[in-house]
Design a protein around this motif. Structure first.
Motif, mmCIF file in Angstrom:
data_model
loop_
_atom_site.group_PDB
_atom_site.id
_atom_site.type_symbol
_atom_site.label_atom_id
_atom_site.label_comp_id
_atom_site.label_asym_id
_atom_site.label_seq_id
_atom_site.Cartn_x
_atom_site.Cartn_y
_atom_site.Cartn_z
ATOM 1 N N THR A 31 0.847 -1.190 0.000
ATOM 2 C CA THR A 31 0.000 0.000 0.000
ATOM 3 C C THR A 31 0.881 1.238 0.000
ATOM 4 O O THR A 31 2.101 1.151 0.165
ATOM 5 N N ASP A 32 0.265 2.405 -0.181
ATOM 6 C CA ASP A 32 0.970 3.694 -0.073
ATOM 7 C C ASP A 32 2.220 3.746 -0.941
ATOM 8 O O ASP A 32 3.341 3.883 -0.449
ATOM 9 N N SER A 33 2.014 3.629 -2.252
ATOM 10 C CA SER A 33 3.134 3.732 -3.180
ATOM 11 C C SER A 33 3.843 5.072 -3.001
ATOM 12 O O SER A 33 3.209 6.111 -2.869
ATOM 13 N N ILE A 78 -8.421 28.901 -2.344
ATOM 14 C CA ILE A 78 -8.593 27.477 -2.055
ATOM 15 C C ILE A 78 -7.254 26.902 -1.604
ATOM 16 O O ILE A 78 -6.231 27.089 -2.260
ATOM 17 N N ALA A 79 -7.265 26.183 -0.487
ATOM 18 C CA ALA A 79 -6.052 25.546 0.043
ATOM 19 C C ALA A 79 -6.187 24.032 -0.044
ATOM 20 O O ALA A 79 -7.297 23.483 -0.088
ATOM 21 N N TYR A 80 -5.044 23.361 -0.046
ATOM 22 C CA TYR A 80 -5.014 21.899 -0.101
ATOM 23 C C TYR A 80 -4.070 21.377 0.971
ATOM 24 O O TYR A 80 -2.871 21.665 0.950
ATOM 25 N N LEU A 81 -4.605 20.633 1.950
ATOM 26 C CA LEU A 81 -3.787 19.921 2.926
ATOM 27 C C LEU A 81 -3.574 18.513 2.385
ATOM 28 O O LEU A 81 -4.467 17.676 2.423
ATOM 29 N N ALA A 82 -2.366 18.284 1.886
ATOM 30 C CA ALA A 82 -2.153 17.180 0.968
ATOM 31 C C ALA A 82 -1.628 15.899 1.591
ATOM 32 O O ALA A 82 -1.667 14.857 0.956
ATOM 33 N N GLY A 83 -1.087 15.930 2.794
ATOM 34 C CA GLY A 83 -0.451 14.733 3.304
ATOM 35 C C GLY A 83 0.998 14.661 2.853
ATOM 36 O O GLY A 83 1.515 15.584 2.209
ATOM 37 N N PRO A 84 1.698 13.558 3.146
ATOM 38 C CA PRO A 84 3.123 13.451 2.812
ATOM 39 C C PRO A 84 3.397 13.611 1.327
ATOM 40 O O PRO A 84 2.742 12.992 0.491
ATOM 41 N N VAL A 95 -0.170 22.575 1.617
ATOM 42 C CA VAL A 95 0.488 22.172 2.858
ATOM 43 C C VAL A 95 0.734 20.674 2.822
ATOM 44 O O VAL A 95 -0.216 19.880 2.767
ATOM 45 N N ASP A 96 2.009 20.280 2.804
ATOM 46 C CA ASP A 96 2.371 18.870 2.930
ATOM 47 C C ASP A 96 2.525 18.572 4.417
ATOM 48 O O ASP A 96 3.434 19.100 5.079
ATOM 49 N N THR A 97 1.634 17.753 4.950
ATOM 50 C CA THR A 97 1.632 17.521 6.391
ATOM 51 C C THR A 97 1.503 16.045 6.697
ATOM 52 O O THR A 97 1.117 15.243 5.829
ATOM 53 N N GLU A 98 1.858 15.669 7.898
ATOM 54 C CA GLU A 98 1.622 14.298 8.341
ATOM 55 C C GLU A 98 0.119 14.069 8.477
ATOM 56 O O GLU A 98 -0.675 15.010 8.528
ATOM 57 N N LEU A 99 -0.258 12.804 8.574
ATOM 58 C CA LEU A 99 -1.671 12.453 8.551
ATOM 59 C C LEU A 99 -2.298 12.353 9.936
ATOM 60 O O LEU A 99 -3.450 11.928 10.055
ATOM 61 N N THR A 100 -1.593 12.736 10.972
ATOM 62 C CA THR A 100 -2.156 12.653 12.317
ATOM 63 C C THR A 100 -3.170 13.769 12.547
ATOM 64 O O THR A 100 -3.132 14.822 11.902
#
Length: 372
Positions: free
Chosen positions: A146-148, A204-210, A238-243
């Protein structure tokens, strides 16, 4: 067979501190090692009373067949490996992962296959060593990936180890590994952008994850292309962790300045989106009156949250069920294939509305379905 016994006529017990062996089971049951092997390999030729005696001896000693020893005899472990590289807090909040596991078990369990799960931190050497150990000891027959990630080395590693693998998601390199994924994800992301623009949103903003996740990059690229077609760029990426903690902090930073905040935020998954809504509400903002929010995955909780979550729908359970059957086929199991999972689509609910200061009847939208 002659077995050495103590003065009371009992076979000797295993040495203290040592692990019981097939020889110990045979001695306690008063049979040969080959008889024990035949019972636990499901072979015939053993009477029912003898079979029960052997099984009772194994239970008393706490012995079970070694997976590695079975593998050396060319037998299947009937186990599928799943190695997750993720922060445990993020994984605990990830309902998509839970739906994925349910789908895998739905197909593997009835066919007497088990799922062996390992959760580890982002250490490439530890990850490689784990795959190598599980393959070397023949603990699993195959792997679900998972998570390529960008630069994903796992397909080449599995080829080197000579063990099958199947990826849930889009691969970093097309053709690198057998894969199953939902179609239409990029188109659904474009539909999300179009929906917000039609509602009058320009910030418009995007919180995208890693940033190293392949699917994150594909979605972001399509979102930026769609906004560019309207003459817009992302207000923030914003590239952020998924917590939950990282999501809440990133949302607070985006919304902290009333004179310079976005009017809409798209989140990488539904859990992040619900955390974002709760964070905005604690800051005194109304959703969707002051801020529109879009999630991703259409998890059940989003349908019960208030306001109900506008999201990009994909069926995690259907995807993983299809993946499990396809992997079983690679292993030579006679299973019928399932239809391809339904394509992703934008599902409009209550967490999106016209941009602030542009209230009025929402534009009629016939391109995307609206959930009841």
């Amino acid at each position: 067979m002659t077995t050495k016994r103590d003065d009371a006529g009992r076979p000797p017990a295993p040495r203290r501190g040592s692990r019981p062996t097939i020889r110990d089971v045979a001695a306690l049951a008063g049979v040969s090692k080959s008889a024990v092997s035949r019972v636990f390999n499901g072979q015939g030729g053993i009477s029912e009373p003898t079979r029960e005696r052997i099984q009772e001896a194994a239970r008393k000693l706490g012995w079970s067949p070694s997976a590695s020893a079975s593998a050396l005899r060319g037998e299947r472990t009937r186990t599928i490996g799943l190695v997750i590289v993720q922060d445990p807090d993020a994984l605990a909040a990830d309902q998509f992962f839970a739906e994925t596991v349910v789908g895998l078990e739905h197909e593997l369990g009835p066919r007497e296959y088990g799922l062996r799960l390992h959760v580890i931190g982002p250490d490439p050497e530890q990850e490689t060593a784990l795959y190598e150990r599980l393959a070397r000891e023949r603990r699993v027959d195959a792997f679900i990936l998972t998570d390529s990630r960008v630069g994903d080395a796992r397909p080449d590693l599995l080829r080197r180890l000579g063990i099958p693998g199947l990826l849930i998601g889009r691969p970093w390199r097309e053709g690198a590994v057998e894969c199953v994924h939902s179609t239409g994800l990029e188109q659904a992301m474009a539909a999300a952008a179009d929906h917000l623009v039609e509602l009058g949103h320009r910030d418009i903003a995007y919180l995208a994850g890693p940033a190293d996740r392949v699917h994150i990059g594909l979605r972001r690229h399509r979102l930026e292309r769609s906004l560019a077609s309207h003459g817009l760029t992302l207000r923030a990426l914003v590239d952020t962790e998924l917590t939950n903690e990282a999501t809440a902090e990133a949302t607070r930073r985006l919304l902290d300045d009333p004179s310079d905040r976005p009017t809409a935020i798209i989140y990488a998954n539904d859990t992040m989106a619900l955390t974002g809504i709760a964070t905005a509400q604690r800051m005194g903002l109304r959703v969707p009156e002051d801020l529109s929010v879009i999630g991703h995955d259409d998890l059940p909780l989003g349908r019960w949250f208030h306001p109900r979550l506008t999201t990009i729908s994909q069926d995690a359970r259907a995807i993983s069920r299809t993946a499990a059957r396809r992997l079983l086929t690679l292993l030579g199991e006679p299973v019928e294939p399932l239809p391809d999972p339904p394509p992703a689509e934008l599902t409009i609910r209550e967490s999106t509305a016209p941009a602030p200061q542009q209230r009025g009847p929402a534009p009629h939208d016939t391109a995307h379905r609206t959930a009841p």
